[in-house]
Motif scaffolding. Structure first.
Motif, PDB file in Angstrom:
ATOM      1  N   LEU A   1       0.839  -1.197   0.000  1.00 44.89           N
ATOM      2  CA  LEU A   1       0.000   0.000   0.000  1.00 44.89           C
ATOM      3  C   LEU A   1       0.879   1.253   0.000  1.00 44.89           C
ATOM      4  CD1 LEU A   1      -2.777   1.364   0.234  1.00 44.89           C
ATOM      5  CD2 LEU A   1      -2.583   1.108   2.707  1.00 44.89           C
ATOM      6  N   GLY A   2       1.900   1.254   0.844  1.00 46.40           N
ATOM      7  CA  GLY A   2       2.832   2.379   0.905  1.00 46.40           C
ATOM      8  C   GLY A   2       3.561   2.583  -0.420  1.00 46.40           C
ATOM      9  N   PHE A   3       3.905   1.492  -1.090  1.00 47.75           N
ATOM     10  CA  PHE A   3       4.592   1.576  -2.382  1.00 47.75           C
ATOM     11  C   PHE A   3       3.755   2.373  -3.383  1.00 47.75           C
ATOM     12  CE2 PHE A   3       5.635  -0.042  -6.616  1.00 47.75           C
ATOM     13  CZ  PHE A   3       7.016   0.088  -6.631  1.00 47.75           C
ATOM     14  N   ARG A   4       2.485   2.055  -3.464  1.00 49.65           N
ATOM     15  CA  ARG A   4       1.597   2.761  -4.396  1.00 49.65           C
ATOM     16  C   ARG A   4       1.448   4.236  -4.008  1.00 49.65           C
ATOM     17  NH1 ARG A   4      -1.055  -2.082  -3.617  1.00 49.65           N
ATOM     18  NH2 ARG A   4      -2.734  -1.168  -2.422  1.00 49.65           N
ATOM     19  N   VAL A   5       1.361   4.499  -2.717  1.00 49.92           N
ATOM     20  CA  VAL A   5       1.252   5.882  -2.239  1.00 49.92           C
ATOM     21  C   VAL A   5       2.528   6.650  -2.573  1.00 49.92           C
ATOM     22  CG1 VAL A   5       1.084   7.325  -0.167  1.00 49.92           C
ATOM     23  CG2 VAL A   5      -0.425   5.353  -0.437  1.00 49.92           C
ATOM     24  N   GLY A   6       3.682   6.055  -2.316  1.00 46.13           N
ATOM     25  CA  GLY A   6       4.962   6.703  -2.600  1.00 46.13           C
ATOM     26  C   GLY A   6       5.145   7.024  -4.067  1.00 46.13           C
ATOM     27  N   GLN A   7       4.744   6.092  -4.932  1.00 39.99           N
ATOM     28  CA  GLN A   7       4.824   6.349  -6.378  1.00 39.99           C
ATOM     29  C   GLN A   7       3.979   7.556  -6.764  1.00 39.99           C
ATOM     30  OE1 GLN A   7       3.647   2.475  -7.994  1.00 39.99           O
ATOM     31  NE2 GLN A   7       5.659   2.377  -8.989  1.00 39.99           N
ATOM     32  N   SER A   8       2.773   7.614  -6.247  1.00 39.29           N
ATOM     33  CA  SER A   8       1.865   8.717  -6.582  1.00 39.29           C
ATOM     34  C   SER A   8       2.361  10.047  -6.029  1.00 39.29           C
ATOM     35  CB  SER A   8       0.466   8.434  -6.033  1.00 39.29           C
ATOM     36  OG  SER A   8      -0.065   7.269  -6.610  1.00 39.29           O
ATOM     37  N   LEU A   9       2.824  10.043  -4.788  1.00 40.66           N
ATOM     38  CA  LEU A   9       3.282  11.279  -4.174  1.00 40.66           C
ATOM     39  C   LEU A   9       4.479  11.870  -4.906  1.00 40.66           C
ATOM     40  CD1 LEU A   9       3.040  10.507  -0.353  1.00 40.66           C
ATOM     41  CD2 LEU A   9       1.651  12.129  -1.654  1.00 40.66           C
ATOM     42  N   VAL A  10       5.470  11.033  -5.219  1.00 41.83           N
ATOM     43  CA  VAL A  10       6.673  11.564  -5.865  1.00 41.83           C
ATOM     44  C   VAL A  10       6.368  12.022  -7.289  1.00 41.83           C
ATOM     45  CG1 VAL A  10       7.796   9.554  -6.959  1.00 41.83           C
ATOM     46  CG2 VAL A  10       9.169  11.283  -5.802  1.00 41.83           C
ATOM     47  N   GLU A  11       5.415  11.378  -7.922  1.00 39.34           N
ATOM     48  CA  GLU A  11       5.008  11.813  -9.272  1.00 39.34           C
ATOM     49  C   GLU A  11       4.417  13.215  -9.206  1.00 39.34           C
ATOM     50  OE1 GLU A  11       1.728  10.310 -12.412  1.00 39.34           O
ATOM     51  OE2 GLU A  11       3.145   8.792 -11.704  1.00 39.34           O
ATOM     52  N   ARG A  12       3.610  13.434  -8.202  1.00 38.07           N
ATOM     53  CA  ARG A  12       2.989  14.750  -8.018  1.00 38.07           C
ATOM     54  C   ARG A  12       4.018  15.819  -7.644  1.00 38.07           C
ATOM     55  NH1 ARG A  12      -0.380  15.779  -3.070  1.00 38.07           N
ATOM     56  NH2 ARG A  12      -0.197  17.997  -3.040  1.00 38.07           N
ATOM     57  N   PHE A  13       4.935  15.478  -6.738  1.00 42.40           N
ATOM     58  CA  PHE A  13       5.927  16.448  -6.269  1.00 42.40           C
ATOM     59  C   PHE A  13       6.944  16.833  -7.330  1.00 42.40           C
ATOM     60  CE2 PHE A  13       5.354  14.563  -1.767  1.00 42.40           C
ATOM     61  CZ  PHE A  13       4.230  15.330  -1.567  1.00 42.40           C
ATOM     62  N   THR A  14       7.297  15.903  -8.204  1.00 40.43           N
ATOM     63  CA  THR A  14       8.381  16.153  -9.166  1.00 40.43           C
ATOM     64  C   THR A  14       7.880  16.369 -10.592  1.00 40.43           C
ATOM     65  OG1 THR A  14       8.709  13.782  -9.569  1.00 40.43           O
ATOM     66  CG2 THR A  14      10.021  14.797  -7.806  1.00 40.43           C
ATOM     67  N   ARG A  15       6.617  16.589 -10.744  1.00 36.26           N
ATOM     68  CA  ARG A  15       6.011  16.729 -12.064  1.00 36.26           C
ATOM     69  C   ARG A  15       6.735  17.763 -12.934  1.00 36.26           C
ATOM     70  NH1 ARG A  15       0.256  17.367 -11.137  1.00 36.26           N
ATOM     71  NH2 ARG A  15       1.000  19.133  -9.943  1.00 36.26           N
ATOM     72  N   ASP A  16       7.088  18.896 -12.389  1.00 32.11           N
ATOM     73  CA  ASP A  16       7.696  19.975 -13.162  1.00 32.11           C
ATOM     74  C   ASP A  16       9.199  20.099 -12.950  1.00 32.11           C
ATOM     75  OD1 ASP A  16       5.152  20.656 -14.110  1.00 32.11           O
ATOM     76  OD2 ASP A  16       4.764  21.909 -12.353  1.00 32.11           O
ATOM     77  N   TRP A  17       9.823  19.108 -12.336  1.00 30.35           N
ATOM     78  CA  TRP A  17      11.256  19.159 -12.054  1.00 30.35           C
ATOM     79  C   TRP A  17      12.016  18.272 -13.032  1.00 30.35           C
ATOM     80  CZ3 TRP A  17      11.606  18.425  -6.022  1.00 30.35           C
ATOM     81  CH2 TRP A  17      10.919  19.464  -5.402  1.00 30.35           C
ATOM     82  N   PRO A  18      13.246  18.649 -13.343  1.00 31.32           N
ATOM     83  CA  PRO A  18      14.070  17.768 -14.181  1.00 31.32           C
ATOM     84  C   PRO A  18      14.518  16.544 -13.372  1.00 31.32           C
ATOM     85  CG  PRO A  18      15.347  19.667 -13.478  1.00 31.32           C
ATOM     86  CD  PRO A  18      13.929  19.890 -12.998  1.00 31.32           C
TER      87      PRO A  18
END
Length: 154
Positions: free
Chosen positions: A36-53
């Protein structure tokens, strides 16, 4: 207020997973929480780094996890990051917020893995989405201090 809600949600998720498991399925609970945490972590980092190189290297990625990602999820930075430069990183949080609410007595030390499994999954999911496949484990020697060990296969 958001912090209290996050902590309450975390406790309720752990309690729900353990209360719905049969006696002989208790070992599967940690695995369920980590997934469950794995799926949450994937989603969170995708959101946080969306506009970052993308990060240049592994160490820059770990620094992001210790500073920005940890701040966003746990409201503070990691207290210490160590590496052996051979694929092992240790993140130390001297006052891990998901353990602070538990008593600091020795009797609660044995239950700490169930409250860290979701966080191990969140870290592993975030790193996976950043291109680093790894194994994340947690260790508690004295509450509420916690060390997360990240092993990257070479």
């Amino acid at each position: 207020m958001d912090e209290a809600i996050f902590e309450f949600l975390h406790m309720e998720i752990v309690n729900h997973v353990y209360s719905t498991a049969k006696k002989d399925e208790q070992d599967l609970c940690i695995s369920q929480l980590e997934s469950l945490g794995f799926r949450v972590g994937q989603s969170l980092v995708e959101r946080f780094t969306r506009d970052w190189p993308r990060y240049k290297d592994e160490l820059d990625t770990m620094k992001f996890i210790c500073k920005d990602f940890w701040m966003a999820v746990y409201k503070k930075q990691v207290d210490n990051l160590r590496t052996n430069h051979m694929g092992v990183y240790v993140l130390q949080d001297n006052r891990f917020r998901l353990l602070v609410q538990l008593s600091s007595g020795k009797q609660y030390l044995e239950h700490s893995p169930r409250y860290l499994a979701l966080s191990c999954g969140i870290i592993r999911g975030a790193l996976s989405n950043l291109g680093i496949n790894c194994v994340v484990t947690a260790e508690v020697s004295a509450m509420p201090s916690c060390k997360f060990q990240i092993q990257i296969p070479r």
